[in-house]
Design an enzyme around this catalytic site. Structure first.
Site, mmCIF file in Angstrom:
data_model
loop_
_atom_site.group_PDB
_atom_site.id
_atom_site.type_symbol
_atom_site.label_atom_id
_atom_site.label_comp_id
_atom_site.label_asym_id
_atom_site.label_seq_id
_atom_site.Cartn_x
_atom_site.Cartn_y
_atom_site.Cartn_z
ATOM 1 N N HIS B 58 35.434 42.906 8.369
ATOM 2 C CA HIS B 58 36.268 41.822 7.834
ATOM 3 C C HIS B 58 37.745 42.214 7.789
ATOM 4 O O HIS B 58 38.534 41.578 7.098
ATOM 5 C CB HIS B 58 35.818 41.455 6.421
ATOM 6 C CG HIS B 58 34.404 40.989 6.330
ATOM 7 N ND1 HIS B 58 33.978 39.843 6.939
ATOM 8 C CD2 HIS B 58 33.319 41.519 5.717
ATOM 9 C CE1 HIS B 58 32.678 39.675 6.687
ATOM 10 N NE2 HIS B 58 32.260 40.691 5.954
ATOM 11 N N HIS B 220 29.657 35.860 7.819
ATOM 12 C CA HIS B 220 28.821 36.679 8.703
ATOM 13 C C HIS B 220 28.106 35.778 9.692
ATOM 14 O O HIS B 220 27.089 36.150 10.248
ATOM 15 C CB HIS B 220 27.807 37.483 7.897
ATOM 16 C CG HIS B 220 28.406 38.160 6.714
ATOM 17 N ND1 HIS B 220 28.534 37.548 5.498
ATOM 18 C CD2 HIS B 220 28.956 39.388 6.586
ATOM 19 C CE1 HIS B 220 29.133 38.379 4.662
ATOM 20 N NE2 HIS B 220 29.404 39.496 5.293
#
Lengths: 211, 336
Positions: B58, B220
């Site tokens: 991330h 995700h």
């Protein structure tokens, strides 16, 4: 009464680790259908690293403790703490029992299952590894209660773990990443139930071979 | 897609190594744990420590938010996978200055478990720990089930606000209250245009058909609320803004802060194209936009797409949001 000793039985856990490592791609593929596809990678990493530190002549309980340590300290995710606490509780139980007869094996699994329930806060039916583990252990206990021998009960455990895993196909996930999918999580087995069934069937086979 | 890779299994360690080398003025690696990144000035006596953590992939989150008047220590997990309880514990230890530690993290099953275990271990060592769990993603569960929603880019505002409160000498309870208020005032939505790939897996683990977009996608690749034909940027922006604002508590004085983040493989100029329409849609509701961030602030590997986060402001949140901070992902100076 048929039983195995804790001493020198670490090969049982090495069998489990080898099975997980061999199914790395398969577990990731299943996880990728409704999760994020890292289950096989992380499981293989944890079980593989632990296996490198375990010698076949070690105690089974110390092998479980080694695996637990690697899962808790190096793997993380959801599976690190769940299986990490499971194997820690199973090692505790095994050390208390000094060896595994049919009842002791059941108690060891019960301790592992309870550790997972405590940390994971999932329930049977939520489409998790509990759906393979809990019914398999109940069937194992029932087989013993009916007077079946250790080997037969181990076979029941393996069969019911697989049946439990297969039942997760029709379930809707209620916890973990797949829970965000709701109805769309139906039609695919749960990755945790799949790895749990692998662990239980390999444990069952490997213990039975040593009786 | 062609990638810069050595061994895919080493990617997280190498990412952390490069990150710490690049930003050594602001952060360092924890002495005992190579999965914990610590702000240079962490652990100031008497100041509440701020900890977060999450899976890698991330970037610049989570470790990019370690720095001055921001997060004190960050636990880093495998790609898309929660850090270990041990890493959260080591981050808590590094952040502790004797006034307690606030762990501000996102609502994911693995993070919940590992933070819970770490907090228990830290408490046993005499470190007071309290948590705020971010749940700003509106499409991950209904408004009646906010506790099931996952945390996404709104976490950045939560860290900023919580850390600013700590920097101003707030107690642990005050830091927690401010961070909780920040996330309660945040709503986010994501739109995915193409999936992401875990390098060790080698292929995307979900699909977004060409010509379509996934509205409400998670960080995700968790499927969103619906798949729709890919629209014009202005229409996508309007729809994202509607989803966020319809769920947001009415801001006091009509002021909001806005964050548009790319998901990793969307060009910056497209983010500005999107923001232009988002700002129009927000202002059309009679709201005034305060601080705005547009960039790759919280990504999902190489996903194509963007997230929109809006935080409803009040005087306290405005004041804390404007507090100076310096971390690799965000240099923030009070406006004149």
């Amino acid at each position: 009464m048929a039983s195995i000793r804790d001493e020198g039985a670490a090969g049982i856990l090495l069998d489990v680790a080898a099975e997980i490592v061999a199914h790395r791609a398969y577990l990731s593929e299943i996880d990728g259908l409704i999760g994020d596809g890292d289950h096989g990678v992380n499981m293989a990493k944890g079980f593989g690293r632990a296996a490198e530190q375990i010698k076949p002549e070690d105690r089974l309980s110390s092998a479980m403790r080694t695996l637990s340590g690697v899962l808790l300290a190096e793997i993380g995710g959801s599976m690190g703490p769940l299986y990490g606490m499971m194997f820690a509780a199973m090692a505790d139980s095994l050390e208390r029992a000094e060896g595994l007869d049919a009842d002791g094996f059941g108690q060891m699994l019960r301790a592992g299952l309870e550790a997972i329930e405590e940390i994971g806060q999932a329930k049977v039916g939520d489409k998790t590894l509990l759906d393979a583990f809990a019914p398999a252990l109940s069937a194992y206990d029932a087989a013993l209660a009916q007077g079946k021998d250790f080997t037969t009960a181990l076979n029941v455990l393996a069969q019911e773990a697989i049946a439990g895993r297969d039942r997760t196909v029709d379930m809707v996930a209620r916890i973990g990443r797949a829970a965000r999918l709701g109805e769309r999580s139906r039609g695919v087995p749960d990755a945790g139930a799949t790895s749990c069934a692998l662990i239980l069937t390999t444990l069952s086979r490997s213990v039975a071979r040593r009786l | 897609m062609q990638r810069f890779l050595n061994n895919p299994d080493d990617i997280v360690d190498e990412t952390v190594a490069g990150f710490v080398r690049a930003h050594g003025d602001l952060v360092r690696l924890d002495q005992g744990n190579r999965r914990v990144v610590v702000a240079r000035n962490a652990g100031q006596p008497g100041r509440v420590g701020i900890v977060t953590g999450g899976g890698a992939g991330h970037e610049p989150a989570f470790m990019g938010y370690a720095g001055r008047n921001m997060v004190d220590a960050v636990a880093v997990g495998e790609l898309f996978s929660s850090p270990t309880a041990k890493s959260f514990l080591d981050a808590i230890r590094a952040a502790d200055g004797g006034a307690g530690v606030a762990v501000l993290y996102g609502n994911y099953a693995g993070d919940n478990m590992n933070v819970r275990m770490a907090a228990k271990m830290a408490e046993a060592e005499g470190i007071e720990v309290a948590t705020v769990v971010a749940n700003d993603d509106v499409c991950s569960a209904g408004p009646d089930e906010r506790e099931r929603r996952r945390g996404v880019a709104g976490e950045i505002f939560m860290w900023k606000i919580g850390a600013a409160r700590a920097a101003r000498g707030g107690t642990l309870a005050e830091v927690i209250a401010s961070a909780q208020k920040a996330i309660d005032n945040c709503r986010s939505v994501g739109v995915g245009l193409a999936p992401c790939t875990l390098p060790a897996v080698g292929h995307p683990n979900f699909q977004i058909e060409p010509g379509t977009m996934e509205l409400g996608i998670g960080h995700h690749g968790e499927p969103g609320m619906r798949v729709a034909p890919l629209g014009r940027a202005a229409d996508i922006a309007t729809e994202m803004t509607g989803l966020v604002l319809d769920d947001l508590p009415s801001p006091e004085g009509g002021r909001v802060a806005v964050l548009v983040s790319g998901l990793g493989a969307t060009a910056m100029n497209e983010l500005y194209v999107l923001y232009d329409s988002i700002a129009t849609a927000i202002e059309a509701r009679g709201l005034r936009i305060g601080r705005t961030l547009v960039g790759n602030y919280f990504t999902s590997l190489d996903m194509v797409g963007a997230t929109l986060t809006v935080m409803a402001l009040d005087d306290e949140l405005s004041e804390l949001l404007e507090t100076d901070c310096a971390c690799p992902a965000l240099l923030h100076q009070r406006r004149a």
